[in-house]
Write a protein that holds these residues in place. Structure first.
Motif, PDB file in Angstrom:
ATOM      1  N   LYS A 162       0.615  -1.151  -0.196  1.00  0.00           N
ATOM      2  CA  LYS A 162       0.168  -0.031  -0.073  1.00  0.00           C
ATOM      3  C   LYS A 162       0.606   1.170  -0.207  1.00  0.00           C
ATOM      4  O   LYS A 162       0.494   2.415  -0.611  1.00  0.00           O
ATOM      5  CB  LYS A 162      -0.699   0.495   1.041  1.00  0.00           C
ATOM      6  N   ALA A 163       1.738   1.334   0.795  1.00  0.00           N
ATOM      7  CA  ALA A 163       2.579   2.098   1.145  1.00  0.00           C
ATOM      8  C   ALA A 163       3.439   2.770   0.063  1.00  0.00           C
ATOM      9  O   ALA A 163       4.103   3.787  -1.039  1.00  0.00           O
ATOM     10  CB  ALA A 163       3.623   2.247   1.668  1.00  0.00           C
ATOM     11  N   CYS A 164       4.026   1.843  -1.629  1.00  0.00           N
ATOM     12  CA  CYS A 164       4.855   2.555  -2.626  1.00  0.00           C
ATOM     13  C   CYS A 164       3.697   2.032  -3.387  1.00  0.00           C
ATOM     14  O   CYS A 164       4.291   3.446  -4.433  1.00  0.00           O
ATOM     15  CB  CYS A 164       4.797   0.656  -2.766  1.00  0.00           C
ATOM     16  N   ALA A 165       2.589   1.739  -3.324  1.00  0.00           N
ATOM     17  CA  ALA A 165       1.119   2.444  -4.443  1.00  0.00           C
ATOM     18  C   ALA A 165       1.507   4.053  -3.826  1.00  0.00           C
ATOM     19  O   ALA A 165       1.182   4.574  -5.044  1.00  0.00           O
ATOM     20  CB  ALA A 165      -0.420   1.851  -4.298  1.00  0.00           C
ATOM     21  N   ALA A 209      -9.785   4.331  -2.724  1.00  0.00           N
ATOM     22  CA  ALA A 209      -9.024   3.318  -2.262  1.00  0.00           C
ATOM     23  C   ALA A 209     -10.008   2.348  -0.739  1.00  0.00           C
ATOM     24  O   ALA A 209      -9.868   1.870  -1.168  1.00  0.00           O
ATOM     25  CB  ALA A 209      -7.869   2.819  -3.074  1.00  0.00           C
ATOM     26  N   GLN A 210      -9.916   3.437   0.118  1.00  0.00           N
ATOM     27  CA  GLN A 210     -10.379   2.299   1.569  1.00  0.00           C
ATOM     28  C   GLN A 210     -11.629   2.218   0.494  1.00  0.00           C
ATOM     29  O   GLN A 210     -11.984   0.489   2.281  1.00  0.00           O
ATOM     30  CB  GLN A 210      -9.420   3.807   2.628  1.00  0.00           C
ATOM     31  N   ALA A 211     -12.301   3.378   0.192  1.00  0.00           N
ATOM     32  CA  ALA A 211     -13.739   2.645   0.372  1.00  0.00           C
ATOM     33  C   ALA A 211     -14.157   1.058  -0.329  1.00  0.00           C
ATOM     34  O   ALA A 211     -14.346  -0.035  -0.071  1.00  0.00           O
ATOM     35  CB  ALA A 211     -14.721   3.477   0.099  1.00  0.00           C
ATOM     36  N   LEU A 212     -12.885   1.085  -1.415  1.00  0.00           N
ATOM     37  CA  LEU A 212     -13.394   0.433  -2.756  1.00  0.00           C
ATOM     38  C   LEU A 212     -12.264  -0.921  -1.846  1.00  0.00           C
ATOM     39  O   LEU A 212     -13.616  -2.384  -1.926  1.00  0.00           O
ATOM     40  CB  LEU A 212     -12.967   0.182  -3.722  1.00  0.00           C
ATOM     41  N   THR A 213     -11.525  -1.204  -0.929  1.00  0.00           N
ATOM     42  CA  THR A 213     -11.089  -2.319  -0.003  1.00  0.00           C
ATOM     43  C   THR A 213     -11.845  -2.709   1.176  1.00  0.00           C
ATOM     44  O   THR A 213     -11.773  -3.704   0.842  1.00  0.00           O
ATOM     45  CB  THR A 213      -9.521  -1.473   0.272  1.00  0.00           C
ATOM     46  N   THR A 255      -9.711  -6.382   0.203  1.00  0.00           N
ATOM     47  CA  THR A 255      -8.977  -7.084  -0.502  1.00  0.00           C
ATOM     48  C   THR A 255      -7.985  -6.077  -0.769  1.00  0.00           C
ATOM     49  O   THR A 255      -9.003  -4.941  -1.621  1.00  0.00           O
ATOM     50  CB  THR A 255      -8.449  -7.847  -1.235  1.00  0.00           C
ATOM     51  N   ALA A 256      -6.749  -4.923  -0.789  1.00  0.00           N
ATOM     52  CA  ALA A 256      -6.058  -3.798  -1.337  1.00  0.00           C
ATOM     53  C   ALA A 256      -5.884  -4.108  -2.566  1.00  0.00           C
ATOM     54  O   ALA A 256      -5.168  -3.404  -3.100  1.00  0.00           O
ATOM     55  CB  ALA A 256      -5.337  -3.144  -0.325  1.00  0.00           C
ATOM     56  N   ALA A 274      -5.250  -1.033  -5.370  1.00  0.00           N
ATOM     57  CA  ALA A 274      -3.490  -0.168  -5.190  1.00  0.00           C
ATOM     58  C   ALA A 274      -3.691  -0.252  -6.916  1.00  0.00           C
ATOM     59  O   ALA A 274      -3.061   1.019  -7.549  1.00  0.00           O
ATOM     60  CB  ALA A 274      -3.218  -0.996  -4.310  1.00  0.00           C
ATOM     61  N   ILE A 275      -4.316  -0.851  -7.358  1.00  0.00           N
ATOM     62  CA  ILE A 275      -3.798  -0.987  -8.778  1.00  0.00           C
ATOM     63  C   ILE A 275      -4.560   0.151  -9.536  1.00  0.00           C
ATOM     64  O   ILE A 275      -4.280   0.479 -10.531  1.00  0.00           O
ATOM     65  CB  ILE A 275      -4.040  -2.626  -9.850  1.00  0.00           C
ATOM     66  N   LEU A 276      -5.566   0.629  -9.247  1.00  0.00           N
ATOM     67  CA  LEU A 276      -6.212   1.495  -9.622  1.00  0.00           C
ATOM     68  C   LEU A 276      -6.375   2.661  -9.637  1.00  0.00           C
ATOM     69  O   LEU A 276      -6.051   3.126 -10.202  1.00  0.00           O
ATOM     70  CB  LEU A 276      -8.237   1.410  -9.195  1.00  0.00           C
TER      71      LEU A 276
END
Length: 167
Positions: free
Chosen positions: A66-69, A133-137, A142-143, A147-149
């Motif tokens: 997550k941090a790298c993304a 992204a948090q809402a989608l996770t 899964t993250a 993260a890709i999006l």
């Protein structure tokens, strides 16, 4: 003691080389992409190293990804905005004392304030993407896909901002 001004965009410190390249027929977008790749090679390893240290400290491998993304997104957004600022608001690297003498200190302060406010806008764009992204996770469990999006979103934003700067 010599006071130096802040370089508001990445083209100002090598303006002579940029002008020479443009005069010799180089395309502006080539210069912007090369500048972006150079900055990416400098900043990304440091961001990944800090991400690894924080994830190691937290004991969570998923936090590292997550941090790298987020590091990639942050860099891409800043590079895109930097491209636009390099074209719209070019500044030169000049000592503050010379700016006072030449009368360009007021323009520099205005440009600095604009760049500072745009910096907050870039951070807001990243925070908005993180909340999405948090809402989608939470929905997917899964993250990886969020993260890709979010990275794809930032890549497309970088492309759009770079094309906008060149146009």
């Amino acid at each position: 003691m010599r006071f130096r001004s802040v370089c508001l965009n990445a083209m100002s410190f090598d303006a002579m080389r940029v002008r020479a390249a443009l005069d010799s027929g180089a395309r502006l977008w080539h210069l912007l992409v090369i500048k972006n790749l150079a900055l990416l090679c400098i900043v990304a390893p440091l961001g990944f190293l800090l991400s690894a240290l924080l994830a190691w400290r937290a004991g969570d491998l998923e936090a590292f990804f997550k941090a790298c993304a987020l590091v990639i997104c942050f860099i891409l957004l800043w590079l895109g905005v930097g491209n636009v600022l390099s074209i719209w608001l070019p500044t030169r690297d000049e000592p503050i004392r010379q700016r006072r003498q030449s009368g360009s200190l007021k323009q520099f302060l205005i440009a600095f304030t604009v760049a500072y406010l745009i910096g907050y806008l870039v951070n807001f764009m990243l925070i908005w993407r993180v909340y999405a992204a948090q809402a989608l996770t939470e929905r997917l469990g899964t993250a990886i896909i969020p993260a890709i999006l979010i990275v794809l979103s930032c890549i497309s934003m970088w492309i759009l901002l770079t094309v906008f700067a060149v146009a």
